[in-house]
Design a protein around this motif. Structure first.
Motif: not given
Length: 485
Positions: A348-358, A376-380, A392-397
């Motif tokens: 099932p589709p996931l909303r509000g996610v981003a595809r980035v390199p592993a 650079l700054s580190e973000v969880d 696929l990650i979820r990181a609103p910030q």
């Protein structure tokens, strides 16, 4: 005298040499003291800036895919078995391994003579039973008629007795006549009872004849079925496999003759872990009909088919984990039962996610975000799925910002970098400004190039540019700058 003069000269030279050594030592001592007493100098350190590839974190709706391995099998498989024993009299030309048969096609015919004889005997028995049933029905009709006649006789005797009693009451009749009438009535009633018993016997005979007729019909139906069992036909169109018999062989009942496989009705079985299985459950906890893609790769050729999940196994299995799922796939002429394939199940589709390199996500589930002044700054982040070389990650910030695509031990928080976006549009250099040269200026530039130490190919290229009507201004400026030096 000469000896004395030479001795004095030697002493003088020795004194001068010692004086020079003393002066040199003192000079070295003073230099060392001055260096040691001097304040240390600090040289300015230039910050090291690393070039890194960056990607933009863009939230979107993505349907993840589970990639597992599975095995194809036919959803419709039939064991061809001999329902009757005997000698094989006829075999279809297509009844071979790999033979293609159509629905209703005759595959094998077993010797039907014994079955035909048994059927003919039962047909004769059925005729006897039908004749007996007709005789019993006629006998019942006669017994009923006789009973009716006996009843009429009894009625007449009763009327005669009544008449004699009336006569006796009026003083006309005699006691002997009454007694005779009573005996006649008793005889008539006895006849009625006999006829009733005969009727009951006729009815019982009719019932027995009907039962015998039903039994004969059942036996004949069994004989007809046994005769039909001598001919084995294909219930559906398919391909034969594991054919083990040929014409003239003798087979026994329930002996396996081969397998009929419907190759166009395929399904794939594959096993998922419990965590993967939980992603395919609906809101009510039941398995959803998730779409699947089946791929078979062979020497650069990829055979693909589409389908959807249909069911799951009822048990886990001894020594197994997870869940065994089955998916029905569309028919394809290239795939066969038994193929080991790659199965891609769409979640099932996931909303509000981003595809980035592993490689952009660290072991501590953080990414390096490009901030002000390219520092650079580190973000969880929350890692939801791993899709091959991507995650696929979820990181609103971090949405809408650029992150480092390939992390390394040299990168960390606060480090300045030079971002390189592979997806950015290439920068097209501006065309150089063209100027027209006077003949005197052109000749002077060409003469300088010819007298220079440039490689011959470079000289030829530059002179060719200078001989044009318009020359790039940067080329002219570079040559004149060298002429001025």
């Amino acid at each position: 005298m000469q000896f004395l003069r030479r001795s004095l000269v030697g002493i003088f030279l020795l004194s001068v040499t010692l004086a020079l050594f003393a002066w040199a030592g003192n000079t070295v001592r003073l230099a060392v003291q001055e260096r040691m007493n001097a304040e240390p100098r600090s040289f300015p350190q230039r910050e090291r800036v690393l070039s890194v590839n960056v990607v933009t974190v863009t939230p979107e709706v993505i349907a993840p895919e589970l990639v597992v391995f599975g095995e194809l099998d036919s959803a419709n498989r039939l064991d061809v078995r001999a329902l009757a024993g005997g000698t094989i009299m006829e075999v279809s030309p297509n009844f071979v391994d790999g033979g293609q048969v159509e629905a209703g096609e005759l595959l094998v015919r077993i010797d039907p003579r014994d079955a035909q004889s048994a059927r003919d005997r039962l047909i004769a028995d059925l005729r006897d039973a039908e004749a007996e049933a007709r005789d019993a029905e006629r006998a019942l009709t006669l017994a009923q008629d006789e009973l009716a006649a006996a009843g009429e006789q009894a009625t007449l005797r009763q009327q005669a007795l009544t008449r004699q009693q009336d006569l006796s009451d009026r003083g006309v009749g005699t006691a002997a006549a009454i007694e005779t009438a009573e005996l006649s009535l008793s005889t008539a009633r006895q006849a009625v009872l006999s006829r009733r018993q005969a009727e009951a016997q006729a009815q019982a005979r009719l019932d027995q004849a009907a039962t015998r007729l039903d039994r004969a019909q059942l036996n004949l139906a069994d004989a007809e079925r046994a005769l039909q069992d001598t001919e084995i036909t294909a219930p559906f169109a398919g391909t034969l496999a594991d054919v083990t018999v040929s014409q003239g062989e003798r087979v026994t009942p329930n002996e396996s003759l081969g397998q009929l496989i419907q190759k166009d009705d395929l399904e794939v079985s594959f096993r998922l872990s419990t965590a993967q299985y939980s992603r395919l459950l609906g809101e009510d906890g039941s398995l959803i009909n998730a779409p699947v893609t089946v791929a078979l790769e062979a020497q650069g050729l990829t055979l693909m088919a589409e389908g959807q999940v249909t069911r799951e196994s009822a048990v886990v299995g001894d020594g197994q984990t997870g869940r065994l799922l089955f998916a029905q796939i569309d028919a394809t002429a290239a795939l066969r039962p038994g193929d080991f394939v790659t199965v891609s199940v769409t979640e099932p589709p996931l909303r509000g996610v981003a595809r980035v390199p592993a490689t952009a996500v660290g072991a501590n589930e953080t990414v390096l975000v490009l901030g002000d002044e390219n520092r650079l700054s580190e973000v969880d982040v929350e890692v939801l799925r791993r899709q091959g070389d991507d995650v696929l990650i979820r990181a609103p910030q971090a949405y809408g910002q650029q992150i480092v695509a390939e992390r390394s031990p040299l990168l960390g928080q606060g480090i300045a970098v030079q971002p390189i976006d592979p997806n950015a549009a290439p920068v097209v250099p501006e065309a150089p400004e063209m100027i027209a040269l006077e003949d005197e200026r052109r000749a002077r530039l060409i003469a300088f190039v010819e007298d220079s130490r440039m490689p011959p190919p470079v000289k030829t290229r530059i002179i060719g540019q200078l001989e044009q009507d318009e020359v790039p201004s940067n080329v002219v400026d570079d040559i004149e700058a060298r002429m001025g030096s």
